[in-house]
Design an enzyme around this catalytic site. Structure first.
Site, PDB file in Angstrom:
ATOM      1  N   CYS A   1       2.487   3.305   9.762  1.00  0.00           N
ATOM      2  CA  CYS A   1       2.559   4.661   9.206  1.00  0.00           C
ATOM      3  C   CYS A   1       3.325   5.591  10.155  1.00  0.00           C
ATOM      4  CB  CYS A   1       1.161   5.220   8.946  1.00  0.00           C
ATOM      5  SG  CYS A   1       1.274   6.868   8.216  1.00  0.00           S
TER       6      CYS A   1
ATOM      7  N   PRO B   1       0.852  -1.208   0.000  1.00  0.00           N
ATOM      8  CA  PRO B   1       0.000   0.000   0.000  1.00  0.00           C
ATOM      9  C   PRO B   1       0.877   1.244   0.000  1.00  0.00           C
ATOM     10  CG  PRO B   1       0.021  -1.031   2.192  1.00  0.00           C
ATOM     11  CD  PRO B   1       0.837  -1.919   1.283  1.00  0.00           C
TER      12      PRO B   1
ATOM     13  N   GLN C   1      -6.862  -1.682   3.823  1.00  0.00           N
ATOM     14  CA  GLN C   1      -6.083  -1.392   5.025  1.00  0.00           C
ATOM     15  C   GLN C   1      -6.724  -0.260   5.832  1.00  0.00           C
ATOM     16  OE1 GLN C   1      -2.312   0.898   5.181  1.00  0.00           O
ATOM     17  NE2 GLN C   1      -1.373  -1.033   5.797  1.00  0.00           N
TER      18      GLN C   1
HETATM   19  C1  LIG Z   1       4.583   7.427  -0.525  1.00  0.00           C
HETATM   20  C2  LIG Z   1       4.407   6.248   0.392  1.00  0.00           C
HETATM   21  C3  LIG Z   1       3.151   5.948   0.868  1.00  0.00           C
HETATM   22  C4  LIG Z   1       2.955   4.858   1.737  1.00  0.00           C
HETATM   23  N1  LIG Z   1       1.708   4.558   2.185  1.00  0.00           N
HETATM   24  C5  LIG Z   1       1.505   3.475   2.983  1.00  0.00           C
HETATM   25  C6  LIG Z   1       0.200   3.094   3.417  1.00  0.00           C
HETATM   26  O1  LIG Z   1      -0.810   3.737   3.088  1.00  0.00           O
HETATM   27  N2  LIG Z   1       0.094   2.000   4.220  1.00  0.00           N
HETATM   28  C7  LIG Z   1       1.190   1.262   4.606  1.00  0.00           C
HETATM   29  O2  LIG Z   1       1.047   0.272   5.327  1.00  0.00           O
HETATM   30  N3  LIG Z   1       2.422   1.584   4.197  1.00  0.00           N
HETATM   31  C8  LIG Z   1       2.608   2.657   3.392  1.00  0.00           C
HETATM   32  N4  LIG Z   1       3.868   2.944   2.942  1.00  0.00           N
HETATM   33  C9  LIG Z   1       4.979   2.019   3.249  1.00  0.00           C
HETATM   34  C10 LIG Z   1       5.125   0.967   2.141  1.00  0.00           C
HETATM   35  O3  LIG Z   1       3.995   0.151   2.066  1.00  0.00           O
HETATM   36  C11 LIG Z   1       6.368   0.080   2.362  1.00  0.00           C
HETATM   37  O4  LIG Z   1       6.242  -0.579   3.586  1.00  0.00           O
HETATM   38  C12 LIG Z   1       7.667   0.865   2.351  1.00  0.00           C
HETATM   39  O5  LIG Z   1       7.700   1.800   1.286  1.00  0.00           O
HETATM   40  C13 LIG Z   1       8.882  -0.080   2.221  1.00  0.00           C
HETATM   41  O6  LIG Z   1       8.762  -0.907   1.080  1.00  0.00           O
HETATM   42  P1  LIG Z   1       9.509  -0.560  -0.324  1.00  0.00           P
HETATM   43  O7  LIG Z   1      10.979  -0.400  -0.019  1.00  0.00           O
HETATM   44  O8  LIG Z   1       9.226  -1.745  -1.197  1.00  0.00           O
HETATM   45  O9  LIG Z   1       8.935   0.719  -0.819  1.00  0.00           O
HETATM   46  C14 LIG Z   1       4.071   4.050   2.114  1.00  0.00           C
HETATM   47  C15 LIG Z   1       5.345   4.367   1.622  1.00  0.00           C
HETATM   48  C16 LIG Z   1       5.524   5.447   0.769  1.00  0.00           C
HETATM   49  C17 LIG Z   1       6.916   5.738   0.244  1.00  0.00           C
END
Ligand SMILES: Cc1cc2nc3c(=O)[nH]c(=O)nc-3n(C[C@H](O)[C@H](O)[C@H](O)COP(=O)(O)O)c2cc1C
Length: 322
Positions: free
Chosen positions: A101, A17, A71
């Site tokens: 978050c 997400p 979520q």
């Molecule tokens: C712009 C942005 C928005 C995000 N929004 C959410 C969210 O709504 N819910 C959530 O559980 N994590 C959110 N995350 C975290 C991501 O789901 C993820 O856990 C995090 O970016 C690490 O994974 P990655 O390295 O593959 O990006 C967000 C991250 C970013 C950068």
């Protein structure tokens, strides 16, 4: 194990997400590219109870997205339970709780990663939501971080508390709240969570290629892999990983194929939004689609204010087709 949980956890690829980015259009695109599971942007439990129309829009999804999870974030067990009942009425495949978050607006309301400082309250939220969901059979999952800060890394104990309270699956983004998105994810934390619980664990954090996905699985033993930023501007990432894992073939998606994914993205955005809103939405993804490409900065400059989808698509076509 619940049938949905076994379906979504066995060697699957998840789209993480990402608030403001992983809307319906992008989720469908990623499902087509090979993501097995997609999750909504985080939805406010309070917003649902206040009957906010904008909040309800986050619950819209299409059959193409299934298996699809919604979520929720919030901090009050009774409100989260009532929100789960409301969400259950649109029949997602699962409901997820946001315990990760880091943004101030959420944390100051004691939600998201703030709950990692209060495992008892987090467990009470899980119990209340499980009770509310019992008649529906919809499973409940959770997404956590490593802990609040470097002095309070508690993902293992926290995950155990959630499992005891009845959660069916846990996704781990192994950074602390203090780290926000800086530094490297500490996959050793995910490995420790995996060893500590008997429910499925989804590994997340810094997967940007097929070899990262394989390394995450090898180093943590996680059941499934979740990709967030690595899919931005590269929804074809899922196809690359799938192809590599199935055949060992190196990533060979051509620029022509990549542009075809972008064209599909534009068509999907157009399906759900009017021309101006759709152009604005594509502009949000522009940074990803132009990153690292020669001429990309000039394209961003030219179309950063465009409200005409065909103009945006034309510029990207020239960039990708050369
Ligand atoms: C712009 C942005 C928005 C995000 N929004 C959410 C969210 O709504 N819910 C959530 O559980 N994590 C959110 N995350 C975290 C991501 O789901 C993820 O856990 C995090 O970016 C690490 O994974 P990655 O390295 O593959 O990006 C967000 C991250 C970013 C950068």
């Amino acid at each position: 194990m619940n049938q949905t949980i076994s379906k979504i956890s066995g060697n699957t690829l998840w789209l993480a997400p990402l608030a403001g980015l992983t809307d319906r259009a992008f989720r469908i695109l990623c499902r087509r590219a090979g993501a097995d599971v997609v999750v909504s942007e985080m939805v406010s439990a309070d917003g649902l109870l206040h009957d906010s129309r904008r909040t309800f829009e986050y619950l819209y999804f299409t059959g193409e997205e299934r298996p699809f999870g919604i979520q929720l974030f919030g901090s009050d067990p009774a409100i989260m339970a009532r929100a789960a009942e409301i969400v259950a009425s649109v029949k997602p495949d699962f409901i997820d709780i946001n315990f990760g978050c880091p943004v101030k607006k959420v944390v100051k309301r004691n939600a998201g990663s703030a709950l990692m400082r209060d495992p008892a309250l987090a467990a009470a939220i899980v119990s209340a939501m499980k009770r509310a969901l019992e008649p529906t059979g919809i499973p409940l999952t959770a997404k956590i971080r490593s802990g609040w800060d470097a002095q309070s890394i508690n993902a293992v104990d926290f995950a155990r508390a959630l499992e005891d309270a009845g959660v069916d699956l846990i996704a781990v983004h192994p950074r602390t709240r203090s780290q926000m998105y800086a530094g490297r994810s500490d996959w050793a934390v995910t490995a420790a969570v995996k060893r500590a619980v008997s429910i499925p664990v989804v590994g997340n954090g810094d997967v940007r290629s097929a070899s990262d996905a394989i390394a995450l699985k090898d180093q943590t033993g996680c059941d499934a892999i979740m990709i967030g930023r690595g899919a931005l501007g590269s929804p074809w990432r899922f196809a690359e990983i799938r192809r590599f894992c199935l055949t060992g073939a190196p990533p060979t998606i051509t620029y022509v194929e990549k542009f075809d994914w972008i064209r599909q993205h534009v068509e999907l955005v157009r399906r759900f939004k009017n021309e101006t809103r759709a152009a604005i939405e594509m502009r949000i993804h522009l940074a990803g689609y132009t990153k690292g490409l020669s001429g990309g900065a000039a394209v961003r400059e030219r179309i950063q204010h465009s409200t005409v989808l065909e103009e945006i698509l034309g510029e990207l076509q020239r960039l990708y087709h050369g």
